[in-house]
Scaffold this active site. Structure first.
Site, PDB file in Angstrom:
ATOM      1  N   THR A  58      -9.407  -5.755   3.813  1.00 26.59           N
ATOM      2  CA  THR A  58      -9.277  -4.794   2.712  1.00 26.59           C
ATOM      3  C   THR A  58     -10.219  -5.283   1.627  1.00 26.59           C
ATOM      4  OG1 THR A  58      -6.932  -4.507   3.243  1.00 26.59           O
ATOM      5  CG2 THR A  58      -7.656  -3.739   1.077  1.00 26.59           C
ATOM      6  N   LYS A  89      -4.455  -2.088   9.920  1.00 26.68           N
ATOM      7  CA  LYS A  89      -4.766  -2.154   8.491  1.00 26.68           C
ATOM      8  C   LYS A  89      -5.053  -3.568   8.001  1.00 26.68           C
ATOM      9  CE  LYS A  89      -3.660   2.180   7.367  1.00 26.68           C
ATOM     10  NZ  LYS A  89      -4.515   3.065   6.563  1.00 26.68           N
ATOM     11  N   GLU A  94     -10.609   3.924   3.512  1.00 30.86           N
ATOM     12  CA  GLU A  94      -9.732   4.722   2.659  1.00 30.86           C
ATOM     13  C   GLU A  94     -10.043   4.378   1.207  1.00 30.86           C
ATOM     14  OE1 GLU A  94      -5.642   4.092   3.979  1.00 30.86           O
ATOM     15  OE2 GLU A  94      -5.822   5.815   5.336  1.00 30.86           O
ATOM     16  N   ARG A 104      -8.212   3.762  13.215  1.00 27.83           N
ATOM     17  CA  ARG A 104      -7.353   4.916  13.506  1.00 27.83           C
ATOM     18  C   ARG A 104      -6.790   4.904  14.927  1.00 27.83           C
ATOM     19  NH1 ARG A 104      -5.998   6.022   8.494  1.00 27.83           N
ATOM     20  NH2 ARG A 104      -7.711   6.813   7.223  1.00 27.83           N
ATOM     21  N   GLN A 153      -4.101   2.341  15.060  1.00 21.98           N
ATOM     22  CA  GLN A 153      -2.984   2.865  14.254  1.00 21.98           C
ATOM     23  C   GLN A 153      -2.155   3.876  15.044  1.00 21.98           C
ATOM     24  OE1 GLN A 153      -4.426   4.593  10.599  1.00 21.98           O
ATOM     25  NE2 GLN A 153      -2.393   5.073   9.807  1.00 21.98           N
ATOM     26  N   ASP A 168       0.847  -1.196   0.000  1.00 19.26           N
ATOM     27  CA  ASP A 168       0.000   0.000   0.000  1.00 19.26           C
ATOM     28  C   ASP A 168       0.885   1.248   0.000  1.00 19.26           C
ATOM     29  OD1 ASP A 168      -2.341   1.421  -0.038  1.00 19.26           O
ATOM     30  OD2 ASP A 168      -2.680   1.291   2.115  1.00 19.26           O
ATOM     31  N   ASP A 215      -9.234   0.403   1.829  1.00 14.80           N
ATOM     32  CA  ASP A 215      -8.257   0.019   2.852  1.00 14.80           C
ATOM     33  C   ASP A 215      -8.817   0.422   4.218  1.00 14.80           C
ATOM     34  OD1 ASP A 215      -5.912  -0.711   4.156  1.00 14.80           O
ATOM     35  OD2 ASP A 215      -4.972   1.237   3.820  1.00 14.80           O
ATOM     36  N   GLU A 232      -9.104   4.027  -2.373  1.00 11.92           N
ATOM     37  CA  GLU A 232      -7.836   3.866  -3.082  1.00 11.92           C
ATOM     38  C   GLU A 232      -8.066   3.177  -4.434  1.00 11.92           C
ATOM     39  OE1 GLU A 232      -4.625   2.298  -0.779  1.00 11.92           O
ATOM     40  OE2 GLU A 232      -5.346   3.203   1.096  1.00 11.92           O
ATOM     41  N   TYR A 270       1.183   5.695  -0.619  1.00 17.15           N
ATOM     42  CA  TYR A 270       0.715   6.892   0.096  1.00 17.15           C
ATOM     43  C   TYR A 270       0.876   8.050  -0.896  1.00 17.15           C
ATOM     44  CZ  TYR A 270       0.509   9.580   4.606  1.00 17.15           C
ATOM     45  OH  TYR A 270       0.185  10.370   5.671  1.00 17.15           O
ATOM     46  N   HIS A 319      -3.554  13.995   0.681  1.00 15.57           N
ATOM     47  CA  HIS A 319      -3.808  13.114   1.823  1.00 15.57           C
ATOM     48  C   HIS A 319      -2.645  13.183   2.808  1.00 15.57           C
ATOM     49  CE1 HIS A 319      -5.083   9.591   4.125  1.00 15.57           C
ATOM     50  NE2 HIS A 319      -3.945   8.980   3.858  1.00 15.57           N
ATOM     51  N   GLU A 370      -9.715  12.564   7.382  1.00 17.47           N
ATOM     52  CA  GLU A 370      -9.551  13.895   6.772  1.00 17.47           C
ATOM     53  C   GLU A 370     -10.880  14.647   6.710  1.00 17.47           C
ATOM     54  OE1 GLU A 370      -7.000  14.006   3.000  1.00 17.47           O
ATOM     55  OE2 GLU A 370      -7.368  11.881   3.328  1.00 17.47           O
ATOM     56  N   TYR A 414       1.776   2.649  15.429  1.00 19.00           N
ATOM     57  CA  TYR A 414       2.486   2.850  14.154  1.00 19.00           C
ATOM     58  C   TYR A 414       3.943   3.255  14.297  1.00 19.00           C
ATOM     59  CZ  TYR A 414       2.555   7.992  13.842  1.00 19.00           C
ATOM     60  OH  TYR A 414       2.810   9.315  14.020  1.00 19.00           O
TER      61      TYR A 414
HETATM   62 CA    CA Z   1      -4.046   3.051   2.846  1.00 20.76          CA
END
Ligand code: CA
Length: 447
Positions: A273, A269, A215, A253, A256, A143, A249, A217, A145, A150, A390, A260
Site C-alpha cells: 500500500t 490487499k 485504488e 482482483r 480477491q 481500510d 491501496d 483513497e 469503503y 464505489h 470500475e 474474499y
Molecule cells: Ca481499498
C-alpha cells in the site's frame, strides 16, 4: 470540533521562500504539511520537516536557532525523530501552536526573517537534495469503503439485482489491513503471486496476479487516541485526527475474488500500500470544509452515535483527487502521464469523523500513528471512478493510452500517480504532493 480558519490560512501571506509563491506549488505557506526526511545519499539521522515550496523546513534546525517557544517548542523537541509518532501523541494544542509559529518563521514580515535574511541557509534543505521516508511508524491500518458510488459500482458487477447490501447506509464498512506493507511514494510495487481460479476452471492455481489494480483513497493519521474500552464521541473525533495523505491501496482482483468469502480481503490487499510522503494537517484543510454527503430523502439517517449537527454542517472536505497512468512505453517516449480519473472526497458517504467514531464505538483503542483509509474515492460519473475495476467495468471496457496501448488492468512497468488538491476562490490552493509507484514483475516462484 473542526478547526476554524485563522491567520495561518490568510491567502495574502507573503513567504520569504520564493518557490512557495510558484502558482503550481502544492506547498504554499498556508499548507505546511509534515513529513520525514534526510539528505539523500547520506547517513544523516532522519527527522521531521515541513514542506514549503520546493524546500523542506528542518524543525530541529529551527529549534537550534531558538525560533520556537512554549507549546511549539515542546512539539519541535520531538521532531528530531525518524517518525511523526511522538508528535502525533502530543495532540491538537501542540500541533496548532507549532503550525502558528512555523507560519511566523516563514512570513516575510515575521521576526525571524526580519532579524536575519540569511536564515534560510540554516533551516532549509532543498527537496531536490532530500530523501523522503515513510513519515509514520504505522501501528494498525484500517481500510474503509466509504464511497457509496464505489460500493454500488462494485456491488452491481457481482450482484446486479442487489448492488448495495442492506448494512451499507448504517455501518461504515471496513476491514483490518496490514500495516507492515505500507510504503512511501516511489517504493517499487511488486506484482503479487497468489491463488486464483479461472472462471471455468475446477481448481485454483498459484502464480502471478493477472488482474492488478490501484485504488485511489485518502488516509488519515490518528493522534493521541483513546483508552481501550472508551469510545470517541463524534464531536470529539476531529481532535484525534492529525492530518490526511494520499493512499494507493493496490489490489489483486483475481486473488480477491477467490479468497474474499467469507471473511473479506486478505492477501489481495496486503502485498503493498503506497502513501504520499507529506501529511496535510486537518488544520490546513479548515478553509475547505463542506457539509457532509447529502443523503437521499429515502436514505436512513445515521444512528445517533454517528450523527451531530457540526458533522452534518462541516464534516466533508472539498478535496479533488486525480489518478494518472504512465506506461513504460510512454515514459520511454517522453509522453506525459494520462489522467484516468478525477473525483472529489466530498462525495464520500461517510465523513472522517464518522469513520473514526465508528471504529472506536466498540471500545477498540486507536493509537498515535494508526492509519485509517477511506476506501476508493469514486463519484457518480465514469471519469470519477477511482480504480480500474470500475473504470474498465471489470475489464469489459478497456482504456486507451496516448501511446496506442490499451489497459484493462495494470501491466508490469506501469506507473500510477495519485494527486490531490484543495482550491476555492477566497483561499490559497493547497496540494498533497504525489503518491507514485511502478509495477515490477512478480518474483519467480519457489516450491
Ligand atoms: Ca481499498
Amino acid at each position: 470540533m473542526s478547526y476554524t480558519v485563522n491567520e495561518s490560512h490568510n491567502s495574502q501571506l507573503r513567504c520569504w521562500v520564493a518557490s512557495a509563491h510558484n502558482p503550481n506549488t502544492d506547498f504554499p505557506i498556508q499548507n505546511l504539511p509534515f513529513g520525514v526526511f534526510r539528505r539523500a545519499d547520506s547517513d544523516e539521522a532522519a527527522r521531521v520537516g515541513v514542506a514549503i515550496g520546493d524546500q523542506i523546513l528542518d524543525l530541529s534546525a529551527c529549534l537550534r536557532q531558538s525560533l520556537f517557544d512554549g507549546l511549539a517548542a515542546e512539539a519541535a523537541q520531538v521532531c528530531d525523530q525518524p517518525t511523526l509518532n511522538a508528535l502525533l501523541a502530543l495532540g491538537r494544542s501542540h500541533w496548532s501552536a507549532l503550525r502558528q509559529q512555523i507560519s511566523a518563521v516563514l512570513r516575510e514580515d515575521g521576526q525571524a526573517y526580519q532579524r536575519d535574511q540569511e536564515i534560510g541557509t540554516k533551516i532549509l534543505l532543498s527537496m531536490h537534495d532530500a530523501e523522503l521516508l515513510l513519515p509514520v511508524q504505522i501501528g494498525d491500518y484500517t481500510d474503509f469503503y466509504a464511497s457509496v458510488h464505489h460500493a454500488t459500482n462494485v456491488g452491481s458487477m457481482f450482484r446486479p439485482d442487489n448492488p448495495l447490501l442492506p448494512n451499507y447506509k448504517y455501518v461504515p464498512i471496513g476491514y483490518h489491513g496490514r500495516a507492515s506493507s505500507v510504503v512511501v511514494s516511489g517504493a517499487p510495487v511488486q506484482r503479487p503471486n497468489g491463488q486464483t481460479r479461472a472462471p471455468q476452471a475446477d481448481a485454483p492455481s498459484f502464480g502471478p496476479c493477472k488482474l492488478l489494480d490501484y485504488e485511489m483513497e485518502i488516509g488519515l493519521f490518528v493522534g493521541p487516541g483513546n483508552t481501550l474500552g472508551q469510545p470517541i464521541p463524534i464531536d470529539q473525533a476531529e481532535e484525534q485526527i492529525f492530518g490526511l495523505c494520499l493512499v494507493n491501496d493496490w489490489s489483486a482482483r483475481d486473488i480477491q475474488t477467490w479468497e474474499y468469502q467469507p471473511l473479506g480481503p486478505f492477501l489481495a490487499k496486503s502485498f503493498v500500500t503506497t502513501i504520499s510522503p507529506w501529511i496535510v494537517t486537518l488544520e490546513a484543510l479548515a478553509p475547505f470544509r463542506v457539509p457532509a454527503f447529502k443523503r437521499a430523502s429515502d436514505d436512513p439517517q445515521p444512528l445517533s452515535y454517528l450523527d451531530s449537527s457540526a458533522d452534518r454542517e462541516q464534516g466533508g472536505i472539498d478535496l479533488t483527487v486525480e489518478v494518472y497512468l504512465a506506461s513504460q512505453q510512454m515514459r520511454d517516449g517522453g509522453v506525459a502521464p494520462q489522467r484516468l480519473s478525477r473525483g472529489s472526497f466530498a462525495n464520500m458517504y461517510w465523513t472522517i469523523a464518522q469513520m473514526l467514531t465508528h471504529h472506536a464505538s466498540n471500545g477498540c483503542n486507536l493509537r498515535p500513528g494508526d492509519l485509517l483509509a477511506s476506501g476508493t474515492v469514486s463519484g457518480a460519473s465514469r471519469d470519477e471512478r477511482g480504480c480500474l475495476l470500475e473504470l474498465t467495468w471489470r475489464g469489459a471496457e478497456p482504456i486507451e493510452l496516448p501511446s496506442g496501448e490499451t489497459r484493462t488492468f495494470l501491466q508490469d512497468g506501469d506507473e500510477i500517480i495519485l494527486r490531490g488538491y484543495c482550491e476555492r476562490a477566497d483561499a490559497a490552493r493547497i496540494g498533497f504532493g504525489e503518491s507514485r509507484g511502478v509495477v515490477q514483475p512478480a518474483v519467480a516462484q519457489s516450491r
